[in-house]
Design a protein around this motif. Structure first.
Motif, PDB file in Angstrom:
ATOM      1  N   PHE A 137      11.020  43.815  -6.022  1.00 38.00           N
ATOM      2  CA  PHE A 137       9.794  43.318  -5.400  1.00 38.00           C
ATOM      3  C   PHE A 137       9.516  41.889  -5.855  1.00 38.00           C
ATOM      4  CE2 PHE A 137       8.769  48.002  -5.249  1.00 38.00           C
ATOM      5  CZ  PHE A 137       9.001  48.094  -3.887  1.00 38.00           C
ATOM      6  N   LYS A 138       8.672  41.204  -5.084  1.00 37.66           N
ATOM      7  CA  LYS A 138       8.360  39.792  -5.354  1.00 37.66           C
ATOM      8  C   LYS A 138       6.905  39.656  -5.799  1.00 37.66           C
ATOM      9  CE  LYS A 138       9.730  36.718  -2.223  1.00 37.66           C
ATOM     10  NZ  LYS A 138       9.595  35.941  -0.957  1.00 37.66           N
ATOM     11  N   LEU A 139       6.706  39.050  -6.957  1.00 36.89           N
ATOM     12  CA  LEU A 139       5.359  38.781  -7.461  1.00 36.89           C
ATOM     13  C   LEU A 139       4.814  37.552  -6.737  1.00 36.89           C
ATOM     14  CD1 LEU A 139       3.199  39.536  -9.628  1.00 36.89           C
ATOM     15  CD2 LEU A 139       4.339  37.901 -11.148  1.00 36.89           C
ATOM     16  N   ILE A 140       3.683  37.697  -6.053  1.00 37.57           N
ATOM     17  CA  ILE A 140       3.141  36.541  -5.322  1.00 37.57           C
ATOM     18  C   ILE A 140       1.774  36.097  -5.840  1.00 37.57           C
ATOM     19  CG2 ILE A 140       4.482  37.026  -3.232  1.00 37.57           C
ATOM     20  CD1 ILE A 140       1.798  37.950  -1.966  1.00 37.57           C
ATOM     21  N   GLY A 141       1.245  36.827  -6.841  1.00 37.67           N
ATOM     22  CA  GLY A 141      -0.015  36.404  -7.455  1.00 37.67           C
ATOM     23  C   GLY A 141      -0.265  37.229  -8.697  1.00 37.67           C
ATOM     24  N   SER A 142      -0.877  36.608  -9.723  1.00 34.74           N
ATOM     25  CA  SER A 142      -1.217  37.374 -10.927  1.00 34.74           C
ATOM     26  C   SER A 142      -2.220  36.614 -11.761  1.00 34.74           C
ATOM     27  CB  SER A 142       0.029  37.656 -11.770  1.00 34.74           C
ATOM     28  OG  SER A 142       0.537  36.468 -12.315  1.00 34.74           O
ATOM     29  N   LYS A 143      -3.036  37.352 -12.484  1.00 34.71           N
ATOM     30  CA  LYS A 143      -3.959  36.723 -13.444  1.00 34.71           C
ATOM     31  C   LYS A 143      -4.496  37.737 -14.439  1.00 34.71           C
ATOM     32  CE  LYS A 143      -7.647  36.953 -10.004  1.00 34.71           C
ATOM     33  NZ  LYS A 143      -8.552  36.176  -9.152  1.00 34.71           N
ATOM     34  N   LEU A 144      -4.725  37.250 -15.658  1.00 35.57           N
ATOM     35  CA  LEU A 144      -5.417  38.030 -16.677  1.00 35.57           C
ATOM     36  C   LEU A 144      -6.897  37.787 -16.459  1.00 35.57           C
ATOM     37  CD1 LEU A 144      -4.683  39.710 -19.298  1.00 35.57           C
ATOM     38  CD2 LEU A 144      -5.255  37.627 -20.541  1.00 35.57           C
ATOM     39  N   MET A 145      -7.672  38.835 -16.362  1.00 35.27           N
ATOM     40  CA  MET A 145      -9.094  38.652 -16.070  1.00 35.27           C
ATOM     41  C   MET A 145      -9.907  39.798 -16.649  1.00 35.27           C
ATOM     42  SD  MET A 145      -9.102  39.786 -12.038  1.00 35.27           S
ATOM     43  CE  MET A 145     -10.882  39.971 -11.903  1.00 35.27           C
ATOM     44  N   THR A 146     -11.211  39.555 -16.783  1.00 39.71           N
ATOM     45  CA  THR A 146     -12.113  40.628 -17.187  1.00 39.71           C
ATOM     46  C   THR A 146     -12.918  41.032 -15.961  1.00 39.71           C
ATOM     47  OG1 THR A 146     -12.238  39.597 -19.356  1.00 39.71           O
ATOM     48  CG2 THR A 146     -13.845  41.304 -18.880  1.00 39.71           C
ATOM     49  N   ILE A 147     -13.040  42.313 -15.725  1.00 35.87           N
ATOM     50  CA  ILE A 147     -13.725  42.827 -14.534  1.00 35.87           C
ATOM     51  C   ILE A 147     -15.208  43.027 -14.842  1.00 35.87           C
ATOM     52  CG2 ILE A 147     -13.824  44.787 -12.942  1.00 35.87           C
ATOM     53  CD1 ILE A 147     -10.911  45.183 -13.202  1.00 35.87           C
ATOM     54  N   SER A 148     -16.071  42.466 -13.982  1.00 36.62           N
ATOM     55  CA  SER A 148     -17.518  42.669 -14.135  1.00 36.62           C
ATOM     56  C   SER A 148     -17.859  44.083 -13.676  1.00 36.62           C
ATOM     57  CB  SER A 148     -18.272  41.663 -13.272  1.00 36.62           C
ATOM     58  OG  SER A 148     -18.023  41.929 -11.904  1.00 36.62           O
ATOM     59  N   SER A 149     -19.036  44.586 -14.070  1.00 33.13           N
ATOM     60  CA  SER A 149     -19.390  45.945 -13.628  1.00 33.13           C
ATOM     61  C   SER A 149     -19.607  45.979 -12.117  1.00 33.13           C
ATOM     62  CB  SER A 149     -20.597  46.504 -14.384  1.00 33.13           C
ATOM     63  OG  SER A 149     -21.569  45.543 -14.524  1.00 33.13           O
ATOM     64  N   GLU A 150     -20.024  44.831 -11.526  1.00 30.28           N
ATOM     65  CA  GLU A 150     -20.185  44.779 -10.061  1.00 30.28           C
ATOM     66  C   GLU A 150     -18.835  44.958  -9.367  1.00 30.28           C
ATOM     67  OE1 GLU A 150     -21.523  42.322 -12.115  1.00 30.28           O
ATOM     68  OE2 GLU A 150     -23.500  43.289 -12.027  1.00 30.28           O
ATOM     69  N   LEU A 151     -17.838  44.195  -9.839  1.00 30.47           N
ATOM     70  CA  LEU A 151     -16.502  44.293  -9.237  1.00 30.47           C
ATOM     71  C   LEU A 151     -15.921  45.693  -9.452  1.00 30.47           C
ATOM     72  CD1 LEU A 151     -14.034  43.061  -7.819  1.00 30.47           C
ATOM     73  CD2 LEU A 151     -13.317  42.098 -10.020  1.00 30.47           C
ATOM     74  N   ALA A 152     -16.142  46.247 -10.643  1.00 28.83           N
ATOM     75  CA  ALA A 152     -15.630  47.595 -10.947  1.00 28.83           C
ATOM     76  C   ALA A 152     -16.231  48.622  -9.989  1.00 28.83           C
ATOM     77  CB  ALA A 152     -15.951  47.960 -12.389  1.00 28.83           C
ATOM     78  N   SER A 153     -17.543  48.526  -9.760  1.00 27.39           N
ATOM     79  CA  SER A 153     -18.203  49.487  -8.869  1.00 27.39           C
ATOM     80  C   SER A 153     -17.700  49.345  -7.447  1.00 27.39           C
ATOM     81  CB  SER A 153     -19.717  49.285  -8.879  1.00 27.39           C
ATOM     82  OG  SER A 153     -20.187  49.436 -10.187  1.00 27.39           O
ATOM     83  N   GLU A 154     -17.422  48.102  -7.035  1.00 27.11           N
ATOM     84  CA  GLU A 154     -16.912  47.890  -5.683  1.00 27.11           C
ATOM     85  C   GLU A 154     -15.473  48.411  -5.559  1.00 27.11           C
ATOM     86  OE1 GLU A 154     -17.186  44.312  -2.411  1.00 27.11           O
ATOM     87  OE2 GLU A 154     -18.080  44.025  -4.396  1.00 27.11           O
ATOM     88  N   HIS A 155     -14.663  48.085  -6.574  1.00 27.47           N
ATOM     89  CA  HIS A 155     -13.265  48.515  -6.562  1.00 27.47           C
ATOM     90  C   HIS A 155     -13.159  50.043  -6.522  1.00 27.47           C
ATOM     91  CE1 HIS A 155      -9.016  48.704  -7.506  1.00 27.47           C
ATOM     92  NE2 HIS A 155      -9.264  49.376  -8.615  1.00 27.47           N
ATOM     93  N   TYR A 156     -14.014  50.715  -7.296  1.00 23.85           N
ATOM     94  CA  TYR A 156     -13.954  52.173  -7.372  1.00 23.85           C
ATOM     95  C   TYR A 156     -15.056  52.841  -6.543  1.00 23.85           C
ATOM     96  CZ  TYR A 156     -10.287  52.310 -10.967  1.00 23.85           C
ATOM     97  OH  TYR A 156      -9.084  52.212 -11.646  1.00 23.85           O
ATOM     98  N   ALA A 157     -15.518  52.160  -5.468  1.00 22.93           N
ATOM     99  CA  ALA A 157     -16.618  52.682  -4.635  1.00 22.93           C
ATOM    100  C   ALA A 157     -16.368  54.119  -4.166  1.00 22.93           C
ATOM    101  CB  ALA A 157     -16.847  51.765  -3.440  1.00 22.93           C
ATOM    102  N   GLU A 158     -15.098  54.449  -3.865  1.00 21.02           N
ATOM    103  CA  GLU A 158     -14.783  55.807  -3.365  1.00 21.02           C
ATOM    104  C   GLU A 158     -15.115  56.896  -4.389  1.00 21.02           C
ATOM    105  OE1 GLU A 158     -10.508  56.911  -3.245  1.00 21.02           O
ATOM    106  OE2 GLU A 158     -10.059  54.999  -4.202  1.00 21.02           O
ATOM    107  N   HIS A 159     -15.248  56.510  -5.670  1.00 16.75           N
ATOM    108  CA  HIS A 159     -15.510  57.516  -6.709  1.00 16.75           C
ATOM    109  C   HIS A 159     -16.975  57.549  -7.142  1.00 16.75           C
ATOM    110  CE1 HIS A 159     -11.281  58.286  -6.945  1.00 16.75           C
ATOM    111  NE2 HIS A 159     -11.007  57.045  -7.300  1.00 16.75           N
ATOM    112  N   GLU A 160     -17.828  56.724  -6.486  1.00 12.98           N
ATOM    113  CA  GLU A 160     -19.241  56.683  -6.866  1.00 12.98           C
ATOM    114  C   GLU A 160     -19.850  58.079  -6.711  1.00 12.98           C
ATOM    115  OE1 GLU A 160     -20.986  53.136  -5.238  1.00 12.98           O
ATOM    116  OE2 GLU A 160     -22.903  53.605  -6.217  1.00 12.98           O
TER     117      GLU A 160
END
Ligand code: ABT
Ligand code: MG
Length: 148
Positions: A30-53
């Motif tokens: 596979f080809k890596l086309i983007g990457s970053k080390l980052m810290t996830i905010s609680s807003e982003l976490a809630s959006e990312h895992y919205a299906e599990h709310e």
């Protein structure tokens, strides 16, 4: 070409598994086309895992995923969404086969080392949630002609 969103979770970063995990997907072809080390905010976490709310594990999931840096990635390749999920292994590492990432490195469902999009729709949603278009690099890789 198909794209997926993969992320080494805080446990994987803390345990020094970023290089090992990147290496598995690189070696697969596979080809890596983007990457970053980052810290996830609680807003982003809630959006990312919205299906599990609303599920009993939702709060601990958000606490865990925001507890330290993650390594977010976009990978490209033929059938990459399903193949990456296979390479990750089952959600619960106790059910994940040896040879998969969770089978080799995980012990519990709450800290299962890696995330990967589970469908075309979630891949599109998650890629745009975590990356701007300028952060994704389209390029030719010499090895590709030996893979396809
Ligand atoms: P993710 O890649 O994190 O989305 O995991 P996966 O898609 O394999 O599994 P899902 B079902 O989406 O789980 C999301 C996260 O919730 C955790 N979880 C899940 C629990 O802690 N308890 C549970 O009973 C279930 C079903 C596991 C996943 N992440 N973490 N960390
Ligand atoms: Mg999931």
């Amino acid at each position: 070409m198909e794209k997926t969103f993969l992320m080494v979770k805080p446990d994987g970063v803390q345990r020094g598994l970023v290089g090992e995990i990147v290496s598995r997907f690189e070696k697969k072809g596979f080809k890596l086309i983007g990457s970053k080390l980052m810290t996830i905010s609680s807003e982003l976490a809630s959006e990312h895992y919205a299906e599990h709310e609303g599920k009993p594990f939702f709060n601990s999931l958000v606490t865990f995923i925001t507890s330290g840096p993650v390594f977010a990635m976009v990978w490209e390749g033929e059938n990459v969404i399903a193949t990456a999920r296979q390479m990750m292994g089952k959600t619960n590492p106790q059910d994940a086969l040896p040879g998969t990432i969770r089978g080799d490195y995980g012990l519990t469902v709450g800290k299962n080392v890696i995330h990967g999009s589970d469908s075309t729709e979630s891949a599109e949603r998650e890629i745009s949630l975590f990356f701007n278009t300028e952060e994704l690099i389209e390029y030719k890789k010499d090895g590709d002609s030996w893979i396809y």
